[in-house]
Design a protein around this motif. Structure first.
Motif, PDB file in Angstrom:
ATOM      1  N   SER A  76      43.216  88.674 -25.961  1.00 49.62           N
ATOM      2  CA  SER A  76      42.760  90.013 -25.596  1.00 49.62           C
ATOM      3  C   SER A  76      43.356  91.022 -26.563  1.00 49.62           C
ATOM      4  O   SER A  76      44.479  90.853 -27.033  1.00 49.62           O
ATOM      5  CB  SER A  76      43.209  90.367 -24.178  1.00 49.62           C
ATOM      6  OG  SER A  76      42.666  89.468 -23.262  1.00 49.62           O
ATOM      7  N   ASP A  79      42.790  95.425 -28.217  1.00 51.96           N
ATOM      8  CA  ASP A  79      42.106  96.714 -28.190  1.00 51.96           C
ATOM      9  C   ASP A  79      40.967  96.718 -29.201  1.00 51.96           C
ATOM     10  O   ASP A  79      40.792  95.787 -29.979  1.00 51.96           O
ATOM     11  CB  ASP A  79      43.092  97.837 -28.529  1.00 51.96           C
ATOM     12  CG  ASP A  79      44.150  98.000 -27.456  1.00 51.96           C
ATOM     13  OD1 ASP A  79      43.861  97.617 -26.311  1.00 51.96           O
ATOM     14  OD2 ASP A  79      45.238  98.504 -27.767  1.00 51.96           O
ATOM     15  N   ALA A  92      34.255  91.665 -20.009  1.00 43.91           N
ATOM     16  CA  ALA A  92      34.824  92.949 -19.588  1.00 43.91           C
ATOM     17  C   ALA A  92      35.864  92.773 -18.485  1.00 43.91           C
ATOM     18  O   ALA A  92      36.862  93.499 -18.435  1.00 43.91           O
ATOM     19  CB  ALA A  92      33.716  93.891 -19.122  1.00 43.91           C
ATOM     20  N   ALA A  93      35.667  91.794 -17.594  1.00 44.04           N
ATOM     21  CA  ALA A  93      36.638  91.569 -16.511  1.00 44.04           C
ATOM     22  C   ALA A  93      37.969  91.082 -17.081  1.00 44.04           C
ATOM     23  O   ALA A  93      39.045  91.506 -16.632  1.00 44.04           O
ATOM     24  CB  ALA A  93      36.088  90.559 -15.510  1.00 44.04           C
ATOM     25  N   TYR A 116      39.054  91.764 -20.043  1.00 45.78           N
ATOM     26  CA  TYR A 116      39.639  92.894 -20.757  1.00 45.78           C
ATOM     27  C   TYR A 116      40.328  93.854 -19.793  1.00 45.78           C
ATOM     28  O   TYR A 116      41.365  94.422 -20.111  1.00 45.78           O
ATOM     29  CB  TYR A 116      38.560  93.623 -21.560  1.00 45.78           C
ATOM     30  CG  TYR A 116      39.114  94.751 -22.394  1.00 45.78           C
ATOM     31  CD1 TYR A 116      39.912  94.498 -23.499  1.00 45.78           C
ATOM     32  CD2 TYR A 116      38.848  96.072 -22.060  1.00 45.78           C
ATOM     33  CE1 TYR A 116      40.428  95.529 -24.257  1.00 45.78           C
ATOM     34  CE2 TYR A 116      39.357  97.109 -22.811  1.00 45.78           C
ATOM     35  CZ  TYR A 116      40.148  96.831 -23.909  1.00 45.78           C
ATOM     36  OH  TYR A 116      40.671  97.846 -24.660  1.00 45.78           O
ATOM     37  N   ARG A 117      39.774  94.033 -18.588  1.00 45.47           N
ATOM     38  CA  ARG A 117      40.419  94.888 -17.585  1.00 45.47           C
ATOM     39  C   ARG A 117      41.754  94.291 -17.140  1.00 45.47           C
ATOM     40  O   ARG A 117      42.677  95.021 -16.782  1.00 45.47           O
ATOM     41  CB  ARG A 117      39.496  95.095 -16.399  1.00 45.47           C
ATOM     42  CG  ARG A 117      38.448  96.145 -16.642  1.00 45.47           C
ATOM     43  CD  ARG A 117      37.742  96.539 -15.368  1.00 45.47           C
ATOM     44  NE  ARG A 117      36.921  95.473 -14.819  1.00 45.47           N
ATOM     45  CZ  ARG A 117      35.653  95.234 -15.153  1.00 45.47           C
ATOM     46  NH1 ARG A 117      35.064  96.014 -16.023  1.00 45.47           N
ATOM     47  NH2 ARG A 117      34.989  94.243 -14.609  1.00 45.47           N
ATOM     48  N   ASN A 143      44.759  95.558 -19.022  1.00 51.43           N
ATOM     49  CA  ASN A 143      45.313  96.831 -18.577  1.00 51.43           C
ATOM     50  C   ASN A 143      46.365  96.620 -17.494  1.00 51.43           C
ATOM     51  O   ASN A 143      47.364  97.341 -17.442  1.00 51.43           O
ATOM     52  CB  ASN A 143      44.186  97.734 -18.068  1.00 51.43           C
ATOM     53  CG  ASN A 143      44.666  99.127 -17.775  1.00 51.43           C
ATOM     54  OD1 ASN A 143      45.625  99.596 -18.370  1.00 51.43           O
ATOM     55  ND2 ASN A 143      44.009  99.787 -16.853  1.00 51.43           N
TER      56      ASN A 143
END
Length: 118
Positions: free
Chosen positions: A21, A23, A62-63, A65-66, A69
Motif C-alpha cells: 500500500s 500514497d 479502495a478498501a 487502501y482505506r 489510513n
C-alpha cells in the motif's frame, strides 16, 4: 519460581508481501512495474492527471487502501507517547511493552476524558 517464555521468530521473515500500500506519490511506472514483476499486488491509487497512462487506467483496491489510513492513524496515536516516539528501548520485547502501555493509556483517555493522565 515462574518463568514467562515469549515465542519469537528468529531471522528475516520468509517470502515477499502479498500487497503493498502507498500514497499517490508512489504511482510511478517503475514502482508499479517492479511490483508486477515480483507478483506483489499494488494498492496505490493513480495520480490525478489530465491524461491517462498509455496502458490505460490502473485499478486498485479502495478498501485495502482505506485500511492504510487506520495503520497510519494508529502510529500517530502511538507517537503521542514520548518513549515510543523516540525509541528509548534497545530490546524489542521492552519496546513492545511500551507500545502496549501507550495503547492502554490511549484507551483510558478515550473512556475517561475528564481525568488527566500525563
Amino acid at each position: 519460581m515462574w518463568q514467562v517464555v515469549v515465542p519469537q521468530r528468529h531471522g528475516r521473515p520468509c517470502g515477499r508481501p502479498l500487497q503493498l500500500s502507498g500514497d499517490r506519490s508512489y504511482d510511478a511506472r517503475r514502482i508499479v512495474h517492479w511490483l508486477q514483476q515480483y507478483g506483489i499486488r499494488s494498492v496505490i491509487p493513480p495520480r490525478r492527471r489530465c491524461g491517462m497512462r498509455k496502458a490505460g487506467p490502473v485499478g486498485y483496491d479502495a478498501a485495502a487502501y482505506r485500511a492504510l489510513n487506520v495503520v497510519e492513524g494508529t502510529i500517530v496515536c502511538l507517537k503521542e507517547c514520548r518513549s515510543v516516539a523516540t525509541w528509548f528501548e534497545k530490546l524489542a520485547l521492552n519496546d513492545r511493552g511500551f507500545v502496549h502501555l501507550a495503547m492502554i493509556q490511549r484507551v483510558v483517555r478515550i473512556l475517561a476524558p475528564s481525568t488527566s493522565l500525563s
